[in-house]
Design a protein around this motif. Structure first.
Motif, mmCIF file in Angstrom:
data_model
loop_
_atom_site.group_PDB
_atom_site.id
_atom_site.type_symbol
_atom_site.label_atom_id
_atom_site.label_comp_id
_atom_site.label_asym_id
_atom_site.label_seq_id
_atom_site.Cartn_x
_atom_site.Cartn_y
_atom_site.Cartn_z
ATOM 1 N N ARG A 166 0.841 -1.206 0.000
ATOM 2 C CA ARG A 166 0.000 0.000 0.000
ATOM 3 C C ARG A 166 0.872 1.250 0.000
ATOM 4 O O ARG A 166 0.625 2.198 -0.746
ATOM 5 C CB ARG A 166 -0.908 -0.020 1.226
ATOM 6 N N SER A 204 -1.454 3.624 -2.434
ATOM 7 C CA SER A 204 -2.860 3.245 -2.372
ATOM 8 C C SER A 204 -3.483 3.855 -1.118
ATOM 9 O O SER A 204 -2.889 3.847 -0.045
ATOM 10 C CB SER A 204 -2.990 1.721 -2.330
ATOM 11 N N SER A 205 -4.690 4.383 -1.266
ATOM 12 C CA SER A 205 -5.344 5.006 -0.120
ATOM 13 C C SER A 205 -6.347 4.071 0.545
ATOM 14 O O SER A 205 -6.871 4.375 1.605
ATOM 15 C CB SER A 205 -6.047 6.286 -0.567
ATOM 16 N N ASP A 206 -6.601 2.946 -0.078
ATOM 17 C CA ASP A 206 -7.611 2.022 0.423
ATOM 18 C C ASP A 206 -7.003 1.019 1.399
ATOM 19 O O ASP A 206 -5.823 0.703 1.326
ATOM 20 C CB ASP A 206 -8.240 1.269 -0.749
ATOM 21 N N LEU A 207 -7.804 0.533 2.316
ATOM 22 C CA LEU A 207 -7.359 -0.475 3.272
ATOM 23 C C LEU A 207 -7.795 -1.877 2.870
ATOM 24 O O LEU A 207 -7.328 -2.860 3.442
ATOM 25 C CB LEU A 207 -7.894 -0.165 4.677
ATOM 26 N N ASN A 208 -8.661 -1.980 1.903
ATOM 27 C CA ASN A 208 -9.178 -3.256 1.442
ATOM 28 C C ASN A 208 -8.077 -4.009 0.689
ATOM 29 O O ASN A 208 -7.400 -3.455 -0.173
ATOM 30 C CB ASN A 208 -10.376 -2.992 0.520
ATOM 31 N N LYS A 209 -7.902 -5.289 1.010
ATOM 32 C CA LYS A 209 -6.863 -6.116 0.396
ATOM 33 C C LYS A 209 -6.982 -6.137 -1.125
ATOM 34 O O LYS A 209 -5.997 -5.934 -1.837
ATOM 35 C CB LYS A 209 -6.963 -7.534 0.965
ATOM 36 N N SER A 247 -8.452 -3.963 -3.128
ATOM 37 C CA SER A 247 -8.184 -2.638 -3.686
ATOM 38 C C SER A 247 -6.696 -2.335 -3.729
ATOM 39 O O SER A 247 -6.199 -1.729 -4.677
ATOM 40 C CB SER A 247 -8.903 -1.562 -2.878
ATOM 41 N N ILE A 248 -5.979 -2.758 -2.696
ATOM 42 C CA ILE A 248 -4.527 -2.547 -2.667
ATOM 43 C C ILE A 248 -3.875 -3.303 -3.820
ATOM 44 O O ILE A 248 -3.007 -2.776 -4.514
ATOM 45 C CB ILE A 248 -3.931 -2.975 -1.313
ATOM 46 N N ASP A 286 -4.682 -1.514 -7.061
ATOM 47 C CA ASP A 286 -3.857 -0.309 -7.163
ATOM 48 C C ASP A 286 -2.412 -0.664 -7.510
ATOM 49 O O ASP A 286 -1.773 0.017 -8.312
ATOM 50 C CB ASP A 286 -3.894 0.487 -5.860
#
Length: 153
Positions: A19, A24-29, A31-32, A35
């Protein structure tokens, strides 16, 4: 701590590193990972563009006997690159004289004149000077130098 918990903690740490590396600004696995995939594709495109640029500049140097000149605008001043595949005795003096005529102060420079001619300089001048004026002055200095050294070059 059990083995399963250690693996989960290690995976979490790796995701945090990924991340951070990909901004990456997301915490979701998921989404990372998405990204990171986008980031890798962007880097591949940049590498391809740079590779094409290097190939193009090498071809233009081969075709053009005069040194290639690039000038980039910095926050304060300019970064000037001059590159030739041949030795250019006396060219450095001509370029430095052009800098002096422009009122450009050389803050840092690296020059190689052994087998090829390479100049990387960082200069600073009056606010009215732009990158195009610096490039034109250097090109004119090279042209003048080339005319006076035609038999050698």
């Amino acid at each position: 701590m059990s083995s399963k918990e250690r693996k989960k903690a290690a995976l979490y740490q790796k995701l945090l590193q990924l991340r951070a590396a990909t901004n990456s600004s997301d915490l979701n696995k998921t989404s990372i990972i998405v990204d990171a995939s986008k980031y890798i594709n962007e880097l591949k495109c940049k590498v391809d563009m740079l590779s094409q640029g290097v190939g193009t500049s090498q071809n233009s140097i081969t075709r053009n006997p005069l040194p290639a000149v690039t000038v980039q605008t910095l926050e304060k001043g300019f970064q000037i690159h001059v590159l030739s595949e041949k030795k250019c005795p006396g060219l450095l003096v001509s370029i430095l004289e052009a800098f002096e005529e422009l009122g450009l102060d050389v803050l840092d420079a690296r020059v190689s004149c052994s087998d090829t001619f390479q100049l990387e300089a960082v200069g600073e001048g009056a606010d009215s000077i732009d990158a195009q004026a610096v490039e034109q002055a250097v090109l004119q200095a090279i042209q003048t130098w080339s005319t006076s050294n035609e038999q050698d070059y």
